[in-house]
Design an enzyme around this catalytic site. Structure first.
Site, PDB file in Angstrom:
ATOM      1  N   THR A 130       0.811  -1.214   0.000  1.00 56.61           N
ATOM      2  CA  THR A 130       0.000   0.000   0.000  1.00 56.61           C
ATOM      3  C   THR A 130       0.841   1.259   0.000  1.00 56.61           C
ATOM      4  O   THR A 130       1.965   1.283   0.538  1.00 56.61           O
ATOM      5  CB  THR A 130      -0.906   0.009   1.249  1.00 56.61           C
ATOM      6  OG1 THR A 130      -1.455   1.321   1.402  1.00 56.61           O
ATOM      7  CG2 THR A 130      -0.149  -0.328   2.521  1.00 56.61           C
TER       8      THR A 130
ATOM      9  N   TYR B 127      -2.013   0.425  10.055  1.00 55.90           N
ATOM     10  CA  TYR B 127      -2.259  -0.296   8.798  1.00 55.90           C
ATOM     11  C   TYR B 127      -0.998  -0.268   7.927  1.00 55.90           C
ATOM     12  O   TYR B 127      -0.547  -1.311   7.428  1.00 55.90           O
ATOM     13  CB  TYR B 127      -3.433   0.355   8.067  1.00 55.90           C
ATOM     14  CG  TYR B 127      -3.623  -0.149   6.655  1.00 55.90           C
ATOM     15  CD1 TYR B 127      -4.136  -1.412   6.401  1.00 55.90           C
ATOM     16  CD2 TYR B 127      -3.263   0.643   5.563  1.00 55.90           C
ATOM     17  CE1 TYR B 127      -4.288  -1.872   5.098  1.00 55.90           C
ATOM     18  CE2 TYR B 127      -3.420   0.194   4.266  1.00 55.90           C
ATOM     19  CZ  TYR B 127      -3.926  -1.060   4.040  1.00 55.90           C
ATOM     20  OH  TYR B 127      -4.072  -1.514   2.755  1.00 55.90           O
TER      21      TYR B 127
HETATM   22  N1  LIG Z   1      -8.816  -0.912  -1.486  1.00 59.17           N
HETATM   23  C1  LIG Z   1      -7.713  -0.177  -1.564  1.00 59.17           C
HETATM   24  O1  LIG Z   1      -7.755   1.010  -1.956  1.00 59.17           O
HETATM   25  C2  LIG Z   1      -6.375  -0.788  -1.205  1.00 59.17           C
HETATM   26  C3  LIG Z   1      -5.238   0.011  -1.317  1.00 59.17           C
HETATM   27  C4  LIG Z   1      -3.992  -0.531  -0.983  1.00 59.17           C
HETATM   28  C5  LIG Z   1      -3.883  -1.851  -0.592  1.00 59.17           C
HETATM   29  N2  LIG Z   1      -4.995  -2.615  -0.491  1.00 59.17           N
HETATM   30  C6  LIG Z   1      -4.833  -4.015  -0.085  1.00 59.17           C
HETATM   31  O2  LIG Z   1      -5.446  -4.862  -1.047  1.00 59.17           O
HETATM   32  C7  LIG Z   1      -5.932  -6.046  -0.414  1.00 59.17           C
HETATM   33  C8  LIG Z   1      -7.380  -6.284  -0.824  1.00 59.17           C
HETATM   34  O3  LIG Z   1      -8.143  -5.162  -0.423  1.00 59.17           O
HETATM   35  P1  LIG Z   1      -9.681  -5.014  -0.789  1.00 59.17           P
HETATM   36  O4  LIG Z   1      -9.957  -3.567  -0.928  1.00 59.17           O
HETATM   37  O5  LIG Z   1     -10.025  -5.944  -1.884  1.00 59.17           O
HETATM   38  O6  LIG Z   1     -10.356  -5.496   0.561  1.00 59.17           O
HETATM   39  P2  LIG Z   1     -11.565  -6.531   0.829  1.00 59.17           P
HETATM   40  O7  LIG Z   1     -11.881  -6.443   2.273  1.00 59.17           O
HETATM   41  O8  LIG Z   1     -12.651  -6.340  -0.158  1.00 59.17           O
HETATM   42  O9  LIG Z   1     -10.870  -7.933   0.527  1.00 59.17           O
HETATM   43  C9  LIG Z   1     -10.099  -8.626   1.490  1.00 59.17           C
HETATM   44  C10 LIG Z   1     -10.568 -10.071   1.459  1.00 59.17           C
HETATM   45  O10 LIG Z   1      -9.746 -10.810   2.365  1.00 59.17           O
HETATM   46  C11 LIG Z   1     -10.589 -11.625   3.171  1.00 59.17           C
HETATM   47  N3  LIG Z   1      -9.857 -11.813   4.439  1.00 59.17           N
HETATM   48  C12 LIG Z   1      -9.543 -10.864   5.357  1.00 59.17           C
HETATM   49  N4  LIG Z   1      -8.811 -11.412   6.340  1.00 59.17           N
HETATM   50  C13 LIG Z   1      -8.658 -12.731   6.029  1.00 59.17           C
HETATM   51  C14 LIG Z   1      -7.993 -13.819   6.650  1.00 59.17           C
HETATM   52  N5  LIG Z   1      -7.327 -13.672   7.801  1.00 59.17           N
HETATM   53  N6  LIG Z   1      -8.049 -15.029   6.041  1.00 59.17           N
HETATM   54  C15 LIG Z   1      -8.733 -15.198   4.874  1.00 59.17           C
HETATM   55  N7  LIG Z   1      -9.370 -14.220   4.245  1.00 59.17           N
HETATM   56  C16 LIG Z   1      -9.330 -12.989   4.823  1.00 59.17           C
HETATM   57  C17 LIG Z   1     -11.905 -10.892   3.295  1.00 59.17           C
HETATM   58  O11 LIG Z   1     -12.996 -11.763   3.552  1.00 59.17           O
HETATM   59  C18 LIG Z   1     -12.017 -10.244   1.913  1.00 59.17           C
HETATM   60  O12 LIG Z   1     -12.684 -11.090   1.002  1.00 59.17           O
HETATM   61  C19 LIG Z   1      -5.733  -5.838   1.087  1.00 59.17           C
HETATM   62  O13 LIG Z   1      -4.577  -6.542   1.496  1.00 59.17           O
HETATM   63  C20 LIG Z   1      -5.516  -4.341   1.217  1.00 59.17           C
HETATM   64  O14 LIG Z   1      -4.719  -4.022   2.316  1.00 59.17           O
HETATM   65  C21 LIG Z   1      -6.249  -2.125  -0.780  1.00 59.17           C
HETATM   66  O1  LIG Z   2     -16.602   9.309   3.444  1.00 61.27           O
HETATM   67  C1  LIG Z   2     -15.457   9.683   3.192  1.00 61.27           C
HETATM   68  C2  LIG Z   2     -14.406   8.765   2.926  1.00 61.27           C
HETATM   69  C3  LIG Z   2     -13.137   9.248   2.672  1.00 61.27           C
HETATM   70  N1  LIG Z   2     -12.894  10.594   2.653  1.00 61.27           N
HETATM   71  C4  LIG Z   2     -11.539  11.080   2.352  1.00 61.27           C
HETATM   72  O2  LIG Z   2     -11.176  10.576   1.070  1.00 61.27           O
HETATM   73  C5  LIG Z   2      -9.775  10.291   1.040  1.00 61.27           C
HETATM   74  C6  LIG Z   2      -9.599   8.842   0.641  1.00 61.27           C
HETATM   75  O3  LIG Z   2     -10.067   8.018   1.715  1.00 61.27           O
HETATM   76  P1  LIG Z   2     -10.414   6.471   1.547  1.00 61.27           P
HETATM   77  O4  LIG Z   2     -11.188   6.278   0.297  1.00 61.27           O
HETATM   78  O5  LIG Z   2     -10.979   5.991   2.826  1.00 61.27           O
HETATM   79  O6  LIG Z   2      -8.983   5.815   1.288  1.00 61.27           O
HETATM   80  P2  LIG Z   2      -7.613   5.954   2.109  1.00 61.27           P
HETATM   81  O7  LIG Z   2      -7.829   6.211   3.551  1.00 61.27           O
HETATM   82  O8  LIG Z   2      -6.750   6.929   1.349  1.00 61.27           O
HETATM   83  O9  LIG Z   2      -7.015   4.483   2.014  1.00 61.27           O
HETATM   84  C7  LIG Z   2      -7.103   3.692   0.833  1.00 61.27           C
HETATM   85  O10 LIG Z   2      -5.967   3.894   0.059  1.00 61.27           O
HETATM   86  C8  LIG Z   2      -4.761   3.513   0.686  1.00 61.27           C
HETATM   87  C9  LIG Z   2      -3.630   3.782  -0.268  1.00 61.27           C
HETATM   88  O11 LIG Z   2      -3.517   5.156  -0.570  1.00 61.27           O
HETATM   89  C10 LIG Z   2      -4.833   2.044   1.017  1.00 61.27           C
HETATM   90  O12 LIG Z   2      -3.675   1.641   1.655  1.00 61.27           O
HETATM   91  C11 LIG Z   2      -6.014   1.724   1.906  1.00 61.27           C
HETATM   92  O13 LIG Z   2      -6.119   0.326   2.082  1.00 61.27           O
HETATM   93  C12 LIG Z   2      -7.257   2.223   1.249  1.00 61.27           C
HETATM   94  O14 LIG Z   2      -8.336   2.080   2.161  1.00 61.27           O
HETATM   95  C13 LIG Z   2      -9.242  10.612   2.433  1.00 61.27           C
HETATM   96  O15 LIG Z   2      -8.739  11.906   2.426  1.00 61.27           O
HETATM   97  C14 LIG Z   2     -10.493  10.580   3.318  1.00 61.27           C
HETATM   98  O16 LIG Z   2     -10.405  11.421   4.439  1.00 61.27           O
HETATM   99  C15 LIG Z   2     -13.903  11.503   2.896  1.00 61.27           C
HETATM  100  O17 LIG Z   2     -13.677  12.697   2.895  1.00 61.27           O
HETATM  101  N2  LIG Z   2     -15.154  11.010   3.156  1.00 61.27           N
END
Ligand SMILES: NC(=O)c1ccc[n+]([C@@H]2O[C@H](COP(=O)([O-])OP(=O)(O)OC[C@H]3O[C@@H](n4cnc5c(N)ncnc54)[C@H](O)[C@@H]3O)[C@@H](O)[C@H]2O)c1
Ligand SMILES: O=c1ccn([C@@H]2O[C@H](COP(=O)(O)OP(=O)(O)O[C@H]3O[C@H](CO)[C@@H](O)[C@H](O)[C@H]3O)[C@@H](O)[C@H]2O)c(=O)[nH]1
Length: 329
Positions: A120, A144
């Protein structure tokens, strides 16, 4: 030659399910390991086995590896909400770092040679300047980010012994949904900006809160680099191929477009696509939020030959809104 089988942990979740689709579409056999704590069985295509398991359960993972001949792991499973990690760091270290440690151990015992890890942008903390390349200092400002950086460090140290090679993909803000409408973000209690705003657009919420309007940015709201989930999934398939083709090389790559979008700009883009405004409530800063995160993706493009297809902000927003409407119908 037939392709080897890939284990996708967290494959029932948002990003993992898009990676499963990308692998499946490209003819890779896939097995999903997910405890369904935040995932959905329906997100997994027909014919892809789901093993309901906690990836931190080394014995259960050993059983999985005994049954399925896995060549490589894409490790998405984990907990993802930055502010939750601030209020419950112990859980975040357990479900991200400790569970990854157990998974890596089980994978080593099973002789698995390639691991692709979901890292991330939160590993960079609150950088003073953007865009960020991979050599920028990593100084997380929330548990995180630390939980992910610690996993990267484990992978780096263990890979140095020759046990496996690994790729750490540092995602910036992942958004949007499968352009064919097969998957999208569906978890309940969503906290991500675009997801929350789309829920408001379809009437599931009354408004969207804007967390902080006094940041040192042009409009006072936080800036992020939003990447379409299907472009990110395509990067995973390329990264997997690179790991298999060059088994002695590991890499860390930023995944973003190199473009910053503020909270207000994102909400404006949604209003334009939606055709009517979503109510906004200006509020206080949220714990753990860095003012700006924007990727340099030079290394991703050069190393993997990645070409984004869905980078346009309106395209990202439209796919997210279409998915939200589908969920609501
Ligand atoms: N969404 C973002 O913007 C973002 C950004 C950076 C990194 N990531 C990383 O990408 C990955 C996927 O994120 P996502 O947004 O798809 O989240 P998500 O919650 O939709 O997917 C995570 C999945 O992992 C499963 N899971 C959680 N803990 C588990 C465990 N201990 N054993 C087995 N399954 C488990 C959950 O059931 C879920 O299906 C995460 O590792 C997250 O940290 C996400
Ligand atoms: O209801 C909301 C939700 C979010 N935000 C803002 O929008 C921005 C983005 O927030 P969010 O969409 O929650 O994502 P992040 O907190 O930036 O984190 C995401 O992006 C990261 C990488 O940049 C990943 O590591 C995390 O897993 C993923 O949740 C931030 O400034 C928040 O404060 C709002 O103002 N209102």
């Amino acid at each position: 030659m037939s392709k080897p089988t890939i284990l996708v942990t967290g494959g029932a979740g948002y990003i993992g399910s898009h990676a499963v689709l990308a692998l499946h579409d490209a003819g890779w056999p896939v097995v999903v390991a997910d405890n369904l704590s935040n995932g959905r069985r329906e997100a997994i295509p027909d014919g892809v086995p789901l093993v309901e398991v906690d990836v931190g359960d080394a014995a259960a993972m050993a059983d999985l590896f005994a049954v399925h001949p896995i060549a490589a792991i894409m490790h998405f499973a984990g907990s993802i909400v930055v502010p939750d990690s601030v209020t419950d760091p112990h859980y975040y270290y357990r479900n991200n770092t400790v569970a990854s440690h157990a998974l890596i151990g089980a994978a080593m015992k099973a002789g698995i040679k390639h691991i692709l890890f979901s890292s991330t942008a939160a590993t960079y903390g609150a950088p003073e300047t953007v865009p960020l390349d991979e050599d920028n200092p990593t100084r997380p400002i929330n548990p995180y980010g630390w939980s992910k950086l610690m996993t990267e460090q484990m992978l780096r140290d263990i890979a140095a012994t020759g046990a496996f090679n690994y790729g750490a993909l540092r995602y910036f803000n992942v958004a949007g949904a499968d352009p064919q409408g097969r998957s999208g973000q569906a978890s309940k209690g969503a906290t991500h900006l675009l997801k929350v705003a789309c829920e408001a657009a379809v009437g599931k919420r009354s408004h969207v809160d804007v967390f902080g309007t006094d940041y040192p940015t042009p409009d006072g709201t936080c800036i992020r680099d939003y990447i379409h989930v299907s472009d990110l999934a395509a990067a995973h398939v390329l990264a997997l191929e690179a790991l298999i083709d060059s088994p002695s090389e590991s890499f860390t790559l930023n995944c973003g477009y190199g473009r910053g979008t503020s909270v207000l700009e994102m909400l404006d883009a949604l209003d334009a696509v939606n055709g009517s405004p979503v109510a906004r409530v200006m509020g206080e800063r949220r714990a753990g939020d860095p003012p700006q995160l924007v990727a340099s993706n030079r290394r991703l493009v050069e190393r993997l030959g990645w070409t984004p297809r869905f980078a346009d902000t309106a395209t990202i927003v439209r796919s997210a809104l279409e998915w939200e409407r589908r969920l609501a119908s």
